[in-house]
Motif scaffolding. Structure first.
Motif, PDB file in Angstrom:
ATOM      1  N   ASN A 176      33.830  64.334  55.666  1.00 17.93           N
ATOM      2  CA  ASN A 176      34.262  64.446  57.061  1.00 17.93           C
ATOM      3  C   ASN A 176      35.651  65.075  57.121  1.00 17.93           C
ATOM      4  N   ARG A 177      36.104  65.349  58.336  1.00 14.14           N
ATOM      5  CA  ARG A 177      37.398  66.008  58.525  1.00 14.14           C
ATOM      6  C   ARG A 177      38.539  65.129  58.032  1.00 14.14           C
ATOM      7  N   GLN A 178      38.432  63.820  58.237  1.00 12.92           N
ATOM      8  CA  GLN A 178      39.478  62.902  57.789  1.00 12.92           C
ATOM      9  C   GLN A 178      39.695  63.009  56.283  1.00 12.92           C
ATOM     10  N   ASP A 196      41.710  66.139  55.583  1.00  9.45           N
ATOM     11  CA  ASP A 196      43.108  65.968  55.974  1.00  9.45           C
ATOM     12  C   ASP A 196      43.857  65.085  54.967  1.00  9.45           C
ATOM     13  N   GLU A 197      43.211  64.002  54.549  1.00  6.69           N
ATOM     14  CA  GLU A 197      43.853  63.085  53.602  1.00  6.69           C
ATOM     15  C   GLU A 197      44.092  63.765  52.258  1.00  6.69           C
ATOM     16  N   ALA A 257      49.887  61.039  59.002  1.00  5.03           N
ATOM     17  CA  ALA A 257      49.414  60.211  57.882  1.00  5.03           C
ATOM     18  C   ALA A 257      50.275  58.964  57.727  1.00  5.03           C
ATOM     19  N   GLU A 276      49.778  56.440  60.698  1.00  3.03           N
ATOM     20  CA  GLU A 276      48.499  55.733  60.625  1.00  3.03           C
ATOM     21  C   GLU A 276      48.278  55.067  59.266  1.00  3.03           C
ATOM     22  N   TRP A 295      47.669  56.221  56.151  1.00  2.48           N
ATOM     23  CA  TRP A 295      46.516  56.649  55.370  1.00  2.48           C
ATOM     24  C   TRP A 295      46.687  56.171  53.928  1.00  2.48           C
TER      25      TRP A 295
END
Length: 211
Positions: A64-66, A69-70, A126, A129, A131
């Motif tokens: 997924n996009r997350q 990004d991570e 990041a 939130e 991450w």
């Protein structure tokens, strides 16, 4: 007559798996686009088009996009962490190693803040939130500081203290020169000098004073 046993062809593509791991290639393309137009404006379709592949193939490497990004945030933060560890290991004098470590974190964070603002925005999200890559980054910095403390104790320069607790305390004390918000707030000051002064004060409390 015995039937021949079917032997799977080694080159046969397994369903749902890419024949070639393109993770690094995808990360390079995504980071390039993030740096150009920002991570919030970049879509999975943009990254796929840049690589001449379909979004479905991209999702085989990143679910997924997350996840994408991570992975990119982790690459950026690992650069700072790598510099911190390099500084911690390069200097045999523990007091100087702590100063060098702190300067390395400050320098790399300043670069991210003032020279690469689009990527800084990704890292800011990041951090806000929390991450997992941010937690790993902070753990890495504490590990580098802990390494310096233990080397100082091994050489006899530092007194015996709990390395874990002391590393936590030192990282907290260095917030003014490590945290992006604090670096921005004190941008007009000589933060390298401030970093050195904080480290010298911390080391004075760690020194193995002979009575």
């Amino acid at each position: 007559m015995k039937s021949k046993t079917s032997v799977p062809d080694a080159a046969t593509k397994r369903p749902g798996r890419p024949t070639v791991d393109r993770r690094e290639e995808i990360l390079e393309a995504a980071q390039r686009l993030y740096e150009s137009i920002g991570f919030e404006k970049t879509t999975i379709g943009d990254v796929a088009r840049d690589l001449g592949m379909s979004p479905a193939n991209l999702y085989r490497s990143f679910p997924n996009r997350q996840a994408l990004d991570e992975a990119i945030a982790g690459r950026i933060l690992s650069t700072i962490g790598d510099e911190a560890w390099a500084a911690a290991r390069a200097e045999s004098n523990a007091a100087l190693a702590l100063e060098a470590l702190s300067r390395a974190v400050l320098k790399e964070t300043q670069h991210l803040l003032f020279s690469d603002q689009k990527m800084h925005h990704l890292c800011a999200v990041a951090a806000r939130e929390m991450w997992p890559v941010v937690t790993a980054y902070l753990d890495g910095l504490r590990g580098a500081v802990r390494h310096v403390i233990m080397e100082g104790q091994r050489s006899g320069a530092f007194r015996k203290v709990d390395p874990e607790e002391t590393a936590d305390t030192i990282c907290a004390a260095l917030t003014q020169v490590w945290h992006p918000h604090m670096i921005e707030a004190f941008a007009g000051e000589d933060l390298m000098q401030t970093s050195d002064r904080i480290c010298q004060l911390l080391v004075s409390g760690l020194n193995n004073k002979m009575i």
